[in-house]
Design a protein around this motif. Structure first.
Motif, PDB file in Angstrom:
ATOM      1  N   GLY A  67       3.755   1.774  -8.443  1.00 13.17           N
ATOM      2  CA  GLY A  67       4.811   1.109  -7.695  1.00 13.17           C
ATOM      3  C   GLY A  67       4.413  -0.279  -7.248  1.00 13.17           C
ATOM      4  N   VAL A  68       5.285  -0.837  -6.393  1.00 18.47           N
ATOM      5  CA  VAL A  68       4.959  -2.126  -5.772  1.00 18.47           C
ATOM      6  C   VAL A  68       5.082  -1.929  -4.259  1.00 18.47           C
ATOM      7  CG1 VAL A  68       5.567  -3.711  -7.631  1.00 18.47           C
ATOM      8  CG2 VAL A  68       7.380  -2.800  -6.173  1.00 18.47           C
ATOM      9  N   ASN A  69       4.492  -2.806  -3.512  1.00 16.72           N
ATOM     10  CA  ASN A  69       4.470  -2.699  -2.049  1.00 16.72           C
ATOM     11  C   ASN A  69       4.038  -1.315  -1.585  1.00 16.72           C
ATOM     12  OD1 ASN A  69       5.542  -5.317  -1.954  1.00 16.72           O
ATOM     13  ND2 ASN A  69       7.630  -4.509  -2.130  1.00 16.72           N
ATOM     14  N   LEU A  70       2.973  -0.832  -2.152  1.00 16.19           N
ATOM     15  CA  LEU A  70       2.469   0.487  -1.765  1.00 16.19           C
ATOM     16  C   LEU A  70       1.700   0.341  -0.449  1.00 16.19           C
ATOM     17  CD1 LEU A  70       1.271   1.685  -5.288  1.00 16.19           C
ATOM     18  CD2 LEU A  70       3.420   2.236  -4.119  1.00 16.19           C
ATOM     19  N   LEU A  71       2.180   1.012   0.581  1.00 17.93           N
ATOM     20  CA  LEU A  71       1.519   0.935   1.888  1.00 17.93           C
ATOM     21  C   LEU A  71       0.278   1.802   1.846  1.00 17.93           C
ATOM     22  CD1 LEU A  71       4.596   1.103   4.291  1.00 17.93           C
ATOM     23  CD2 LEU A  71       3.453  -0.891   3.307  1.00 17.93           C
ATOM     24  N   ARG A  72      -0.849   1.216   2.195  1.00 16.51           N
ATOM     25  CA  ARG A  72      -2.111   1.952   2.027  1.00 16.51           C
ATOM     26  C   ARG A  72      -2.116   3.259   2.809  1.00 16.51           C
ATOM     27  NH1 ARG A  72      -1.838  -0.808  -1.751  1.00 16.51           N
ATOM     28  NH2 ARG A  72      -3.486  -2.082  -2.671  1.00 16.51           N
ATOM     29  N   ASP A  73      -1.594   3.229   4.042  1.00 12.59           N
ATOM     30  CA  ASP A  73      -1.633   4.457   4.827  1.00 12.59           C
ATOM     31  C   ASP A  73      -0.716   5.546   4.264  1.00 12.59           C
ATOM     32  OD1 ASP A  73      -3.534   4.732   6.706  1.00 12.59           O
ATOM     33  OD2 ASP A  73      -2.424   3.714   8.313  1.00 12.59           O
ATOM     34  N   VAL A  74       0.278   5.122   3.497  1.00 13.96           N
ATOM     35  CA  VAL A  74       1.183   6.107   2.884  1.00 13.96           C
ATOM     36  C   VAL A  74       0.552   6.683   1.621  1.00 13.96           C
ATOM     37  CG1 VAL A  74       3.450   6.436   1.802  1.00 13.96           C
ATOM     38  CG2 VAL A  74       3.239   5.026   3.865  1.00 13.96           C
ATOM     39  N   VAL A  75       0.156   5.792   0.712  1.00 14.70           N
ATOM     40  CA  VAL A  75      -0.372   6.303  -0.573  1.00 14.70           C
ATOM     41  C   VAL A  75      -1.746   6.960  -0.423  1.00 14.70           C
ATOM     42  CG1 VAL A  75       0.995   4.834  -2.095  1.00 14.70           C
ATOM     43  CG2 VAL A  75      -1.209   3.998  -1.237  1.00 14.70           C
ATOM     44  N   LYS A  76      -2.417   6.690   0.696  1.00 14.62           N
ATOM     45  CA  LYS A  76      -3.716   7.330   0.904  1.00 14.62           C
ATOM     46  C   LYS A  76      -3.594   8.740   1.477  1.00 14.62           C
ATOM     47  CE  LYS A  76      -7.456   4.079   1.392  1.00 14.62           C
ATOM     48  NZ  LYS A  76      -8.401   3.575   2.399  1.00 14.62           N
ATOM     49  N   LYS A  77      -2.380   9.160   1.801  1.00 10.00           N
ATOM     50  CA  LYS A  77      -2.250  10.494   2.405  1.00 10.00           C
ATOM     51  C   LYS A  77      -2.896  11.600   1.558  1.00 10.00           C
ATOM     52  CE  LYS A  77       0.681  13.706   4.794  1.00 10.00           C
ATOM     53  NZ  LYS A  77       2.033  14.130   5.174  1.00 10.00           N
ATOM     54  N   PRO A  78      -2.711  11.583   0.217  1.00  8.85           N
ATOM     55  CA  PRO A  78      -3.404  12.611  -0.576  1.00  8.85           C
ATOM     56  C   PRO A  78      -4.927  12.583  -0.376  1.00  8.85           C
ATOM     57  CG  PRO A  78      -1.697  11.584  -1.895  1.00  8.85           C
ATOM     58  CD  PRO A  78      -1.794  10.782  -0.617  1.00  8.85           C
TER      59      PRO A  78
END
Ligand SMILES: Cc1cc2nc3c(=O)[nH]c(=O)nc-3n(C[C@H](O)[C@H](O)[C@H](O)COP(=O)(O)OP(=O)(O)OC[C@H]3O[C@@H](n4cnc5c(N)ncnc54)[C@H](O)[C@@H]3O)c2cc1C
Ligand SMILES: Nc1ncnc2c1ncn2[C@@H]1O[C@H](COP(=O)(O)O)[C@@H](O)[C@H]1O
Lengths: 266, 332
Positions: A67-78
Motif C-alpha cells: 500500500g501507500v501511506n502505511l502507518l507504522r503503528d498500524v502495519v506493525k500490529k502483526p
C-alpha cells in the motif's frame, strides 16, 4: 514451518456508518477524521492462524502489507502480536490497484521470499470486500488453495482445514505448500502483549519497491488494473422510522403488536 | 480467432435440484442476453446431474452444457476450475455469471485468474451499457456503506451475484433448447484437495433464508439463554431466528445463523432486529426485507435509519409483552 501472511491496512470497517463519506468528484472514500486505520480484521485472524501453528510446532512468520501511506503503528500490529518479520510493498506505484494488480505484486513478493509452507490471507479485505486476492495469489503461484477456513491442523506435510460453508463446514485436506484464506469463525485474534509491542517496536520493516520484486511499475497498482471504477456512491436510506411509545415498555410492546396487526404485517 | 459472445450462467445444483440462485441468475441472464441480442446458456457441473438441463431451459436458457462425472461429486477448487476453464474455452461466452455462494466465492476468482480475465464479486445489479455493450457491474463495497460500478475490457467478463438480488422467470416447460454434454476428462492426481467430511450445522426449524419472518438478535441479547426468548417469538410468528456476528462468534447461536455480508441474505416479509446496532455489514443481509422492526435501547442506533417501526427500550422489558400480545392476536 515457514508461514507468510498477507495483511492489508484499511479504513476501520466498524467506524460508525454515519461517518462514512464518499467524494463523488474523485470517486474516493474520504477517511473519517480521527478514526485510525486498522489491519483488515480477517487478516488479523490470518496472523492469529499463523501464530497458533507456530506456537504448536515452531517456525517463522513473515507478514507482507502492500500500500501507500502505511502507518507504522498500524502495519506493525502483526509484529506486536508476535510475527517475526514485516515486508512492506510501499511505493506510489502500488497505489489504487485492483484484485489483479494487488495479487500479482503480492505473488511476486512471495516468490522472492521463496521458502514457504503456507500462505495465509484474509477471506476478504474489509474495504473493497472483493475476496479475490488470495485465490489470485494461489493461481499465479500454482498453489492449491482452501478458502474461508476456521481451523487449520498440520500433520505430515498436509493441512487439514475446516472450511466454512453456508450450512456448516467441510473438512478439506490439502498438500503443502498451500494458500489458505481465513474467516472470523477461527476465533478472536490475540491482543498484543506489552512485551510483544516492545519487541515489535525494535523491528524495522523491510521495504520493497517494484524493482525489488522484479516487476515494472506499469504492472502494479493503478497501471496494472483490469477493472475500471466507473462510479462510487452511497445508497440512500429512506429513514422514516415510526417510534412506538407507551406509558411503560410493556405498553409500547403491546402497541407495536397492535400496529403491526393493523398494518397487516402480522 | 473466435469471438466471445453470449451470456453464460453457472447453475448450482442442490440436493439433486437446480438451486434457487441458479434460477435467479437465469432470470437476470435472460435480460442481459436479450439486451445484447445474444444467446443465454447454462452450465451444470456435478455427478448425477443429467436431466436438470430441462429445468434450466424452462427458466430461460437457450442452451445447456452439462459436465457429469463421478469426480465432480463434491465441489473442489481444482476439479471445478479445470472443468469450467474447459467449458469457457469451448463456449466462449462474453459474460459469465455465478452466484455469491460458498462455491461461487471460491470458483469465480480462481477461474478469472486462470483465464487471465477479471471478476466482480457480490454484484447486486448487472446491466449492459447501451453504447459500449460492456457489462456494468454494481457491487456493494466498504461493508455495504457504498456501492461501486465497475467495468472490464477483459473477456469473458465474470461476475458473481448476491442471493435474492435477481428475480427468476416463471418456468415455462414448453421452452426449447439444446443440451450439450462436455466430458470432464479430469486427471485425479491434479486435484490437490480432498474433502474428508461434511459437517452440517443446521439450525432447527424453518430455513433462515426461506423464512417469511426473521427474528434476529445482536450482541445486546447477552447470552444463549436470551436467544430462547427470540426462538419463542419466532415460533409464534412461524419464522426463523437469525443473528449478527457477535452472537455467532460467542457461540450463543450456530455460525449458520449469521445474517449479513459474510453470512446469509434474508428478504422476509417481516424482520425484527433485537439489540443489534445495524452495522452496514449486517444490514447488507437484511435490508431487502419488506418490513423492518427494531428494538434497541439506543435511539441513535443505526438500525433505526432503516427500520419502519421501532421501540427505544431495553429488549428484556419489551419482548415478553410483545410475544404475549402477538400470541393473543394470532390466536384469536
Ligand atoms: C468485513 C466484515 C464483515 C462482517 N460481516 C458481518 C456479517 O455478515 N454479519 C454481521 O452481523 N456482522 C458482520 N460484521 C460485523 C459488523 O461490523 C458489526 O460488528 C456487527 O454486526 C455488530 O453486531 P451487533 O449489532 O449485534 O453488536 P453491536 O454493534 O455491539 O450492537 C449492540 C446493540 O445492542 C443494543 N443493546 C445492548 N443492550 C441492549 C438491551 N438490553 N436492550 C436493547 N438494546 C440493547 C446497543 O444499544 C447496541 O446498539 C462484519 C465486519 C467486518 C469488518
Ligand atoms: N494491499 C494488500 N496488502 C496485503 N495483503 C492484501 C492486500 N490486499 C489484499 N490482501 C490480502 O488478500 C485478502 C483478500 O483481499 P481482497 O481480495 O482485496 O478482498 C486480504 O484479506 C489480504 O489477506
Amino acid at each position: 514451518m515457514n508461514i507468510i501472511v498477507c495483511a492489508k491496512q484499511v479504513i476501520d470497517p466498524e467506524a460508525p456508518p454515519a461517518s462514512f463519506k464518499v467524494d463523488p468528484s474523485s470517486n474516493k472514500v474520504v477517511p473519517p477524521p480521527g478514526v485510525s486505520p486498522v489491519i483488515s480484521p480477517f487478516d488479523e485472524q490470518a496472523v492469529e492462524a499463523a501464530l497458533r501453528i507456530r506456537d504448536a510446532q515452531g517456525g517463522k512468520i513473515t507478514v507482507i502489507s502492500l500500500g501507500v501511506n502505511l502507518l507504522r503503528d498500524v502495519v506493525k500490529k502483526p509484529l506486536y502480536m508476535g510475527a517475526d518479520e514485516l515486508i512492506l510493498l510501499e511505493d506510489e506505484s502500488f497505489a489504487e490497484g485492483d484484485s489483479w494488480s494487488t495479487a500479482y505484486a503480492l505473488a511476486m513478493a512471495i516468490k522472492k521470499i521463496g521458502e514457504y509452507d503456507i500462505v495465509f490471507c484474509g477471506r476478504q479485505a474489509a474495504d473493497w470486500d472483493a475476496g479475490q486476492v488470495g485465490s489470485g495469489i494461489a493461481e499465479i503461484l500454482g498453489l492449491p488453495g482452501v478458502t474461508v477456513a476456521k481451523k487449520i491442523d498440520i500433520t505430515d506435510g498436509k493441512a487439514r482445514v475446516e472450511r466454512v460453508t453456508a450450512d456448516g463446514y467441510e473438512v478439506v485436506e490439502v498438500s503443502l505448500p498451500a494458500l489458505i484464506t481465513v474467516s472470523n469463525e477461527l476465533g478472536e485474534a490475540r491482543s498484543p502483549t506489552l512485551k510483544g509491542i516492545m519487541a515489535g517496536k525494535k523491528k524495522e520493516p523491510v521495504i520493497w519497491k517494484p524493482a525489488d520484486i522484479g516487476v515494472e511499475a506499469s504492472q502494479v497498482g493503478a497501471a496494472g488494473r483490469r477493472t475500471g471504477l466507473l462510479k462510487l456512491f452511497q445508497p440512500v436510506r429512506e429513514g422514516k422510522c415510526e417510534i412506538i411509545e407507551g406509558a411503560s415498555p410493556e405498553e409500547a410492546a403491546v402497541n407495536l403488536a397492535l400496529k403491526l396487526r393493523e398494518a397487516k404485517i402480522i | 480467432m473466435a469471438e466471445y459472445k453470449g451470456v453464460m450462467i453457472y447453475c448450482e445444483v442442490n440436493e439433486g435440484k437446480l438451486a434457487a440462485i441458479a434460477t435467479e441468475l437465469l432470470g437476470c441472464g435472460r435480460k442481459l442476453a436479450d439486451a445484447l441480442g445474444q444467446e443465454l446458456c447454462a452450465v451444470l457441473v456435478g455427478s448425477n446431474i443429467t436431466g436438470l438441463g430441462k429445468g434450466a431451459i424452462a427458466s430461460g436458457a437457450d442452451k445447456v452444457y452439462e459436465v457429469n462425472d463421478p469426480l465432480l461429486k463434491d465441489y473442489q477448487t481444482d476439479s471445478y476450475v479445470t472443468v469450467m476453464e474447459k467449458v469457457v474455452k469451448q463456449a466462449m461466452p462474453q459474460i459469465l455469471i455465478l452466484g455469491q455462494t460458498s462455491i461461487g466465492r471460491d470458483l469465480a476468482p480462481r477461474l478469472a485468474f486462470r483465464l487471465d480475465t477479471a471478476a466482480a464479486m457480490d454484484c447486486i445489479a448487472l446491466a449492459i451499457d447501451p453504447d459500449s455493450k460492456q457489462l456494468l457491474q454494481t457491487r456493494s463495497v466498504y461493508g455495504g456503506n457504498a456501492l461501486a460500478t465497475f467495468t472490464s475490457a477483459c473477456s469473458p467478463q465474470i461476475a458473481t451475484v448476491r442471493a435474492k438480488a435477481m428475480s427468476p422467470l416463471k418456468p415455462d416447460a414448453s421452452r426449447q433448447g439444446e443440451v450439450i454434454a462436455i466430458k470432464a476428462d479430469l486427471d485425479p492426481s491434479a486435484i490437490r484437495t480432498k474433502v474428508l467430511e461434511k459437517v452440517p450445522e443446521e439450525v432447527a426449524g424453518i430455513k433462515l433464508e426461506d423464512a417469511e419472518v426473521v427474528v434476529a438478535g445482536g450482541r445486546g441479547i447477552g447470552n444463549a439463554d436470551g436467544f430462547k426468548q427470540l426462538q419463542e417469538l419466532a415460533r409464534v410468528l412461524k419464522g426463523a431466528v437469525g443473528a449478527t456476528r457477535p452472537p455467532c462468534d460467542n457461540e450463543w447461536v450456530p455460525d449458520a445463523a449469521q445474517i449479513g455480508l459474510t453470512g446469509k441474505i434474508v428478504t422476509p416479509d417481516l424482520y425484527i432486529g433485537v439489540a443489534l446496532s445495524g452495522a452496514s455489514q449486517h444490514l447488507t443481509g437484511c435490508s431487502g426485507s419488506k418490513s423492518i422492526v427494531a428494538i434497541n435501547k439506543d435511539p441513535e442506533a443505526n438500525i433505526f435509519k432503516v427500520a419502519h417501526f421501532g421501540i427505544v427500550e431495553d429488549w428484556k422489558k419489551v419482548l415478553p409483552a410483545f410475544t404475549e400480545k402477538v400470541k393473543e392476536l394470532l390466536g384469536g
